[in-house]
Design a protein around this motif. Structure first.
Motif, mmCIF file in Angstrom:
data_model
loop_
_atom_site.group_PDB
_atom_site.id
_atom_site.type_symbol
_atom_site.label_atom_id
_atom_site.label_comp_id
_atom_site.label_asym_id
_atom_site.label_seq_id
_atom_site.Cartn_x
_atom_site.Cartn_y
_atom_site.Cartn_z
ATOM 1 N N ALA A 1 -9.437 122.713 57.435
ATOM 2 C CA ALA A 1 -10.657 123.224 56.802
ATOM 3 C C ALA A 1 -11.748 122.155 56.732
ATOM 4 N N GLY A 2 -11.406 120.921 57.075
ATOM 5 C CA GLY A 2 -12.388 119.841 57.027
ATOM 6 C C GLY A 2 -12.739 119.406 55.619
ATOM 7 N N LEU A 3 -11.815 119.586 54.670
ATOM 8 C CA LEU A 3 -12.098 119.172 53.294
ATOM 9 C C LEU A 3 -12.262 117.664 53.234
ATOM 10 N N THR A 4 -13.127 117.214 52.341
ATOM 11 C CA THR A 4 -13.494 115.804 52.266
ATOM 12 C C THR A 4 -13.158 115.212 50.904
ATOM 13 N N GLY A 5 -13.058 113.889 50.875
ATOM 14 C CA GLY A 5 -12.897 113.184 49.612
ATOM 15 C C GLY A 5 -11.474 113.110 49.092
ATOM 16 N N PHE A 6 -10.491 113.386 49.939
ATOM 17 C CA PHE A 6 -9.102 113.290 49.482
ATOM 18 C C PHE A 6 -8.305 112.430 50.445
ATOM 19 N N ARG A 7 -7.185 111.974 49.938
ATOM 20 C CA ARG A 7 -6.214 111.283 50.783
ATOM 21 C C ARG A 7 -4.840 111.779 50.378
ATOM 22 N N ALA A 8 -4.000 112.002 51.378
ATOM 23 C CA ALA A 8 -2.623 112.418 51.144
ATOM 24 C C ALA A 8 -1.726 111.241 51.514
ATOM 25 N N HIS A 9 -1.088 110.662 50.509
ATOM 26 C CA HIS A 9 -0.189 109.526 50.705
ATOM 27 C C HIS A 9 1.233 110.057 50.876
ATOM 28 N N PRO A 10 2.016 109.522 51.802
ATOM 29 C CA PRO A 10 3.417 109.946 51.905
ATOM 30 C C PRO A 10 4.113 109.763 50.554
ATOM 31 N N ALA A 11 4.798 110.803 50.086
ATOM 32 C CA ALA A 11 5.427 110.747 48.763
ATOM 33 C C ALA A 11 6.611 109.793 48.729
ATOM 34 N N GLU A 12 7.432 109.811 49.761
ATOM 35 C CA GLU A 12 8.595 108.920 49.784
ATOM 36 C C GLU A 12 8.126 107.463 49.832
ATOM 37 N N GLY A 13 8.567 106.687 48.856
ATOM 38 C CA GLY A 13 8.180 105.283 48.783
ATOM 39 C C GLY A 13 6.832 105.042 48.139
ATOM 40 N N PHE A 14 6.176 106.079 47.639
ATOM 41 C CA PHE A 14 4.835 105.955 47.063
ATOM 42 C C PHE A 14 4.829 104.953 45.916
ATOM 43 N N ASP A 15 3.798 104.111 45.890
ATOM 44 C CA ASP A 15 3.569 103.141 44.830
ATOM 45 C C ASP A 15 2.156 103.374 44.320
ATOM 46 N N ASP A 16 2.027 103.834 43.062
ATOM 47 C CA ASP A 16 0.695 104.200 42.568
ATOM 48 C C ASP A 16 -0.215 103.001 42.314
#
Length: 193
Positions: free
Chosen positions: A175-190
């Protein structure tokens, strides 16, 4: 199935640092409970005075209050995916001088949660006030406990953490949505997201 941690991220986008007047308190937006009844109709938010040069609006708007502040385009993509565990709380987006700048924005409140965090294998800190996770440095997901139909959801034990499915990530990108990032959940470090 792969899951992704959803974050509003932009280097030049507007930042909002307060909820609308008379809205529920901040912590209620991470309970996974419906809030529409207590949400002010026509509630207004403005760009943060702390970032006077940040005026660009994306579909996902960075904020300091811990909510998903999104455009109606995001809601439409999720509606098209038939996501039913959310409510869209419309707001009036204003510039730094409280002049309305655009229609169609709102807080996306994700309802409920999924048992997504493997509490034995993940590395995390808990809040001194509750058993909620306050920081995760190595996220490990549970195996087989997340509803396979869940496309966007809160992680039980860390309700501020929003995860999306591959299907949702792909729909956002198509959809071309902007302003987000999807980080891989496995191993995620906030701390590094």
């Amino acid at each position: 199935m792969n899951y992704w941690v959803l974050r509003a991220e932009s280097s030049d986008g507007a930042i909002v640092d307060a909820l609308p007047k008379d809205s529920p308190t901040n912590w209620k937006f991470s309970t996974g409970e419906p809030l529409a009844r207590g949400f002010p109709a026509g509630g207004r938010v403005s760009f943060s005075d702390h970032f006077p040069d940040r005026r660009k609006l994306y579909d996902f708007v960075r904020n300091t209050v811990g909510v998903l502040l999104v455009s109606s385009r995001v809601k439409q993509v999720l509606d098209d995916l038939q996501v039913d565990n959310m409510e869209f709380l419309p707001i009036v987006m204003c510039d730094h001088q409280w002049n309305p700048v655009v229609d169609g924005y709102g807080i996306l409140n994700i309802l409920g949660s999924q048992e997504a965090i493997d509490m034995e294998k993940s590395i995390y800190d808990t809040s001194a006030l509750s058993r909620e996770i306050s920081h995760v440095s190595n996220l490990v997901l549970t195996q087989g406990k997340v509803d396979p139909k869940a496309d966007i959801f809160r992680a039980r034990n860390m309700m501020e953490l929003i995860l999306i499915s591959d299907r949702t990530k792909q729909a956002f990108e198509e959809a071309g949505l902007t302003g987000f990032r999807a980080h891989p959940a496995e191993g995620f470090d906030d701390m590094f997201a």
